[in-house]
Design a protein around this motif. Structure first.
Motif, mmCIF file in Angstrom:
data_model
loop_
_atom_site.group_PDB
_atom_site.id
_atom_site.type_symbol
_atom_site.label_atom_id
_atom_site.label_comp_id
_atom_site.label_asym_id
_atom_site.label_seq_id
_atom_site.Cartn_x
_atom_site.Cartn_y
_atom_site.Cartn_z
ATOM 1 N N TYR A 145 0.821 -1.215 0.000
ATOM 2 C CA TYR A 145 0.000 0.000 0.000
ATOM 3 C C TYR A 145 0.852 1.261 0.000
ATOM 4 O O TYR A 145 0.559 2.220 -0.716
ATOM 5 N N PHE A 314 -11.410 4.841 -1.208
ATOM 6 C CA PHE A 314 -10.641 3.826 -0.496
ATOM 7 C C PHE A 314 -11.506 3.014 0.461
ATOM 8 O O PHE A 314 -11.064 1.981 0.956
ATOM 9 N N PRO A 318 -13.154 -1.322 -1.678
ATOM 10 C CA PRO A 318 -13.026 -2.581 -0.928
ATOM 11 C C PRO A 318 -14.377 -3.148 -0.490
ATOM 12 O O PRO A 318 -14.599 -4.357 -0.547
ATOM 13 N N HIS A 329 -7.380 -0.046 4.618
ATOM 14 C CA HIS A 329 -8.147 0.752 3.646
ATOM 15 C C HIS A 329 -8.518 2.102 4.247
ATOM 16 O O HIS A 329 -8.427 3.140 3.583
#
Length: 475
Positions: A145, A314, A318, A329
């Motif tokens: 990430y 974000f 997900p 996230h």
């Protein structure tokens, strides 16, 4: 005494950040260990090279070909590496904040001021992240990430320098080649960063058109390359396997509302944080004091709504694709929200530069007071803050005892393996530091985490003491 404290307020604030947040955040890394997917991405233990591992993941689990490459590249083969990588990640965070300040403010801010700003930004980020164990200390998650975030920041920096005609090595061809390369690299990570990269390329085309009243052909080439990179990611067979396939019916409205509810709950928490408010105030004071206003006529409201949209993505993507929003996230949403928020403040000051110029004489006094307030906020953290939990993990030796337990488990596994045992039953971990602990092994040997752990150590089966779910089902 009070005059002395007031005079050195910036130094006091700096020392508080270093001693109570940044140094402890690095120090706790010495107790870190591999967990979860860390055991599945280790190239040495898998017996495959990085490209074989990336190809396997691309076909079976996800399309983040660049992200998996960085995960495998940074994945240590020894335990000591898991204690070093988080320190490097912290330094890269600080370096990225410094880079953004340097790109936008250049020589208007001194080196010391940019370092101070980068440290404040990191502390602000660290104090409000939802899952430091996933975002900083879980190497597999953090390396993927954060690598995507850092590459995107470099990509934006290259675009800004390109617009200013400040080319790398004073060569347009080299600079443009790097832009094309980063367009591919950033789209090969998670879907959010890929989409943001495409959006950035689109905004570049629009900005150039309204600024110079013509279309820049090279910006269209950049967008095309980014589309190719994102297409390679998007159509990966692994994405269809992990997400259940794009043909699977999903309630779009329900996921939009559910992720929006989660997003706004965190948004209110971020805005209500005292250190966030103070940092915003300090940033505006320094921008006014240094007269670092932008000459580009961009409304701060446009940037604010773009920031909300990017950070919301974000949480939505997900939720929509895999059905849950993990701590990592949320932390990525916060990271992009922070970057966009301070950019919004920068253009807010620029849009109303005449008003702010009138109060610039008071900014020095206000800045010293703000630094003292910041020092007090760090010295007296709230019980639920990440700073308090970090200090408790160190002072109460939860992290140290966790380290000792993990070392003991490693020795036990190696000894039993040497004795020829292939089916192990281990004791569950008792110490679970907030900063470091992700998850323990399961009583069920068929769980994917147990299987990765067993494969990592060359075992046939491993589980912890407790009720085996498969045995319960048999009974």
């Amino acid at each position: 005494m009070l005059k002395l404290i007031y005079k050195h307020s910036s130094l006091i604030f700096l020392l508080c950040m270093l001693i109570l947040i940044i140094v402890p955040a690095m120090w706790v890394s010495i107790y870190n260990h591999p967990c979860s997917d860390d055991f599945g991405l280790n190239v040495k233990m898998q017996g495959r090279n990085i490209f074989e591992l990336v190809y396997d993941f691309y076909l079976t689990w996800g399309g983040a070909y660049v992200g998996v490459f960085f995960q495998a590249l940074l994945q240590p083969s020894e335990v000591i590496g898991f204690k070093i990588v988080p320190i490097l990640i912290i330094l890269l965070f600080i370096g990225s904040f410094y880079f953004m300040l340097h790109i936008f403010f250049g020589e208007k801010f001194s080196f010391t001021e940019k370092i101070m700003g980068a440290l404040i930004a990191f502390c602000l980020f660290f104090l409000q992240i939802d899952a430091p164990n996933e975002t900083i200390y879980w190497v597999m998650s953090a390396s993927a990430y954060q690598a995507g975030y850092l590459l995107f920041i470099l990509f934006v920096g290259l675009i800004i320098l390109w617009l200013r005609k400040q080319y790398i090595f004073k060569s347009f061809s080299i600079h443009y080649s790097l832009l094309l390369l980063f367009a591919v690299l950033t789209t090969g990570h998670i879907a959010n960063i890929g989409l943001i990269t495409l959006g950035t390329c689109g905004l570049l085309i629009i900005y150039v058109f309204f600024k110079h009243r013509h279309l820049l052909f090279s910006s269209f080439i950049l967008l095309a390359v980014a589309l190719v990179g994102f297409g390679i990611f998007f159509f990966a067979p692994g994405n269809f396997i992990r997400g259940g396939g794009l043909s699977q019916e999903r309630d779009l409205i329900a996921h939009l509302l559910l992720s929006a509810k989660t997003y706004f709950s965190y948004l209110t928490r971020w805005f209500a944080n005292s250190f966030f408010v103070l940092s915003s105030f300090i940033f505006m004071l320094i921008a006014v004091q240094k007269k670092a206003m932008s000459t580009t006529n961009i409304s701060f409201l446009i940037l604010f709504f773009i920031t909300l949209g990017i950070s919301y993505s974000f949480m939505f993507l997900p939720q929509y694709t895999v059905g849950y929003i993990a701590g990592r996230h949320i932390d990525m949403a916060y990271l992009f929200f922070l970057s966009g928020w301070f950019l919004t403040l920068y253009f807010l000051v620029s849009n109303y530069h005449q008003f702010f110029s009138e109060v610039s004489d008071l900014s020095v006094a206000y800045l010293k007071i703000a630094c003292l307030i910041g020092a007090l906020l760090i010295l007296f953290p709230t019980p639920a803050s990440n700073e308090r939990k970090l200090i408790e993990d160190i002072v109460r030796q939860t992290a140290k005892k966790y380290d000792e337990e993990r070392n003991q488990r490693h020795l036990e596994v190696m000894q039993k393996k040497k004795q020829g045992q292939k089916y192990l039953v281990l004791k569950p971990l008792q110490h679970k530091p907030f900063m470091l602990f992700k998850q323990d092994l399961f009583p069920t040997p068929q769980h994917w985490y147990n299987q990765m752990f067993a494969h990592y150590y060359g075992l046939d089966s491993v589980r912890i003491e407790g009720v085996d779910a498969t045995e319960v089902m048999i009974k």
